[in-house]
Enzyme design. Structure first.
Site, PDB file in Angstrom:
ATOM      1  N   ALA A  83      -3.451   7.379   7.119  1.00 54.69           N
ATOM      2  CA  ALA A  83      -2.026   7.403   8.140  1.00 54.69           C
ATOM      3  C   ALA A  83      -0.630   7.297   7.131  1.00 54.69           C
ATOM      4  O   ALA A  83       0.515   7.439   8.033  1.00 54.69           O
ATOM      5  CB  ALA A  83      -2.522   6.084   8.139  1.00 54.69           C
ATOM      6  N   HIS A  84      -0.299   7.266   5.592  1.00 49.57           N
ATOM      7  CA  HIS A  84       1.140   6.815   5.354  1.00 49.57           C
ATOM      8  C   HIS A  84       1.624   8.169   5.352  1.00 49.57           C
ATOM      9  O   HIS A  84       1.187   9.383   5.045  1.00 49.57           O
ATOM     10  CB  HIS A  84       0.488   6.775   4.045  1.00 49.57           C
ATOM     11  CG  HIS A  84       0.051   5.258   3.491  1.00 49.57           C
ATOM     12  ND1 HIS A  84       0.024   4.566   2.755  1.00 49.57           N
ATOM     13  CD2 HIS A  84      -1.387   5.396   3.595  1.00 49.57           C
ATOM     14  CE1 HIS A  84      -0.192   3.628   3.143  1.00 49.57           C
ATOM     15  NE2 HIS A  84      -1.087   3.892   3.471  1.00 49.57           N
ATOM     16  N   HIS A 140     -15.653   3.493   9.287  1.00 51.99           N
ATOM     17  CA  HIS A 140     -14.781   3.961   7.873  1.00 51.99           C
ATOM     18  C   HIS A 140     -16.053   4.812   7.356  1.00 51.99           C
ATOM     19  O   HIS A 140     -16.097   5.300   6.121  1.00 51.99           O
ATOM     20  CB  HIS A 140     -13.663   3.640   7.062  1.00 51.99           C
ATOM     21  CG  HIS A 140     -12.708   3.104   7.813  1.00 51.99           C
ATOM     22  ND1 HIS A 140     -11.919   2.909   9.141  1.00 51.99           N
ATOM     23  CD2 HIS A 140     -11.352   3.847   7.330  1.00 51.99           C
ATOM     24  CE1 HIS A 140     -11.064   2.994   9.370  1.00 51.99           C
ATOM     25  NE2 HIS A 140     -10.838   3.080   8.154  1.00 51.99           N
ATOM     26  N   GLU A 168       0.810  -1.411   0.239  1.00 53.62           N
ATOM     27  CA  GLU A 168       0.105   0.269  -0.055  1.00 53.62           C
ATOM     28  C   GLU A 168       1.308   0.692   0.065  1.00 53.62           C
ATOM     29  O   GLU A 168       1.500   1.810   1.057  1.00 53.62           O
ATOM     30  CB  GLU A 168      -1.035   0.235   1.757  1.00 53.62           C
ATOM     31  CG  GLU A 168      -2.087   0.881   1.085  1.00 53.62           C
ATOM     32  CD  GLU A 168      -3.499   1.153   2.149  1.00 53.62           C
ATOM     33  OE1 GLU A 168      -2.337   0.223   3.443  1.00 53.62           O
ATOM     34  OE2 GLU A 168      -3.975   1.501   2.122  1.00 53.62           O
ATOM     35  N   ASP A 215     -16.272  -1.506   9.360  1.00 55.44           N
ATOM     36  CA  ASP A 215     -16.405  -0.516  10.697  1.00 55.44           C
ATOM     37  C   ASP A 215     -17.269  -0.587  11.496  1.00 55.44           C
ATOM     38  O   ASP A 215     -17.187   0.442  12.352  1.00 55.44           O
ATOM     39  CB  ASP A 215     -14.780  -0.754  11.520  1.00 55.44           C
ATOM     40  CG  ASP A 215     -14.529   0.438  10.842  1.00 55.44           C
ATOM     41  OD1 ASP A 215     -15.363   0.644   9.823  1.00 55.44           O
ATOM     42  OD2 ASP A 215     -13.852   1.144  11.176  1.00 55.44           O
ATOM     43  N   ASP A 219      -8.446  -3.701   7.152  1.00 53.96           N
ATOM     44  CA  ASP A 219      -6.992  -2.222   7.353  1.00 53.96           C
ATOM     45  C   ASP A 219      -6.899  -2.519   8.685  1.00 53.96           C
ATOM     46  O   ASP A 219      -6.893  -1.573   9.219  1.00 53.96           O
ATOM     47  CB  ASP A 219      -7.927  -0.988   6.753  1.00 53.96           C
ATOM     48  CG  ASP A 219      -7.151  -0.121   6.142  1.00 53.96           C
ATOM     49  OD1 ASP A 219      -5.521  -0.854   6.856  1.00 53.96           O
ATOM     50  OD2 ASP A 219      -7.197   0.681   5.970  1.00 53.96           O
ATOM     51  N   ALA A 277      -5.952   6.286  11.121  1.00 52.04           N
ATOM     52  CA  ALA A 277      -5.306   5.283  10.483  1.00 52.04           C
ATOM     53  C   ALA A 277      -5.612   4.155  10.924  1.00 52.04           C
ATOM     54  O   ALA A 277      -5.147   3.049  11.565  1.00 52.04           O
ATOM     55  CB  ALA A 277      -3.944   5.671  11.710  1.00 52.04           C
TER      56      ALA A 277
END
Ligand SMILES: [Zn+2]
Length: 379
Positions: free
Chosen positions: A134-135, A245, A123, A242, A268, A303
């Protein structure tokens, strides 16, 4: 030989109410309904029997990470998700410097070759800064054919999926390289327009990484990746179901528009899944988990998740109103098909004996992987 009987067996589009499954060695030998072929059976007392889940996007869980270059942690993360029904996992690596990404790919290749995981998902690092979530934006790079070829080489065939932002310079060539290598190219963490998304799919991308998250929202004059992916029969979409998201109505809508044959439920999940609230790390970034929601300490971007696949399935049925057959298909059959994992993802003769027993509340009671029970009763 083991015969599991007295179950509601979800097999393809059918539910066998008085179903049984005969397991021989590590394979499913036969599936049927009515009287079992032998009296020596394990009676499941009316529980659901569904194929082992296939999670194609997961960063960690149980307090351990796939992304830290430590095989012990990666094993623990796989075991944690196995206990929640994911008999097949693809370890997802977040954006990292070139050297550490190579090291992680090599380490995970060994775990894939010994069957702990089914492969690796890169990813990043070819993602859009505007949608990087969060990258670490400082580590994002423009698509680089040589770097990517080196990563695929290092994986020795175990890199199964690469997420790319198709609007970046050179991205379409990278997508072609990925697809030509027999690897799944996914569109994600992208600011692509509808037209740029279509170009990515035309270049060979067949998956949208966590649809709706990490991409521009749908706009009636610029429908973006979401509309392009849901309308394209060549493309499957990942959903992080979830309740954080995605709204359940969006989950229901995605199933209605794409069909369960093009929806892959993913977790994820990051390290904190199953490990409680607190402070964690993801790709070198500080993450705070509060009430099960993981956010960057700096800026508050979501994240990853603390989701497990059993919960994703339960939520699909209970909150989004998806049928059990469709929820199971999206948690097992479709993700296996997307990644061309042809021996897992369904209850059918010849498939690997990866099975999950669920009670009436859709909680995991037992998990079988490759013909062996790996988890006993849990709540
Ligand atoms: Zn992501």
């Amino acid at each position: 030989m083991t015969v599991l009987s007295g179950a509601r067996v979800v097999s393809g589009d059918e539910v066998f109410d008085h179903g049984w499954v005969r397991v021989e060695g590590d394979r499913i030998a036969e599936v049927g309904s009515g009287p079992a072929p032998t009296s020596d059976v394990t009676d499941l007392g009316g529980a659901w029997l569904v194929p082992g889940f296939v999670d194609i996007h997961v960063h960690g869980g149980g307090g351990a990470s796939f992304c830290d270059g430590d095989p012990g942690q990666a094993r623990r993360a796989a075991e944690f998700h196995l206990a929640h029904g994911s008999t097949t996992v693809i370890a997802s690596l977040v954006t990292a410097p070139a050297g550490s990404l190579l090291d992680s790919v090599r380490m995970l290749a060994r775990l894939a070759e010994t069957g702990v995981i089914a492969g690796t998902h890169l990813e990043g690092p070819y993602l859009a800064a505007a949608r990087c979530g969060a990258h670490d934006p400082a580590l994002l790079r423009v698509p680089d054919l040589d770097e990517l070829a080196g990563l695929l080489d290092a994986g020795r065939g175990t890199v199964r999926q690469v997420t790319v932002a198709p609007e970046l310079p050179g991205a379409l060539d990278v997508i072609k390289l990925i697809a030509d290598a027999g690897v799944v190219a996914a569109v994600g963490h992208t600011d692509a327009t509808y037209a740029q998304a279509r170009a990515g799919f035309d270049a060979g991308a067949t998956l949208a990484t966590h649809l709706y998250n990490g991409m521009r929202p749908v706009h009636h004059r610029e429908p973006g990746v979401v509309t392009a992916a849901l309308a394209d029969e060549r493309v499957a979409v990942e959903l992080i179901n979830d309740g954080v998201h995605l709204h359940p109505a969006i989950v229901r809508d995605a199933f209605a528009r794409a069909g369960a044959g093009r929806v892959a439920l993913v977790t994820d999940a990051m390290t904190a899944a199953g490990a409680g609230d607190g402070e964690y790390e993801l790709g070198g970034r500080h993450v705070v988990v509060t009430a099960g929601v993981a956010r960057l300490a700096d800026g508050g971007a979501i994240a990853g998740s603390t989701l497990t696949m059993d919960v994703a399935v339960r939520r699909a049925v209970r909150e989004a109103g998806v049928s059990m057959v469709d929820a199971v298909r999206a948690a097992a059959t479709t993700p296996a098909w997307v990644l061309r994992l042809d021996r897992v993802g369904a209850i059918a003769a010849g498939q690997q004996a990866d099975l999950v027993v669920l009670d009436d509340d859709l909680a995991v009671r037992r998990v079988m992987r490759r013909g062996r029970w790996v988890s006993t009763s849990r709540t």
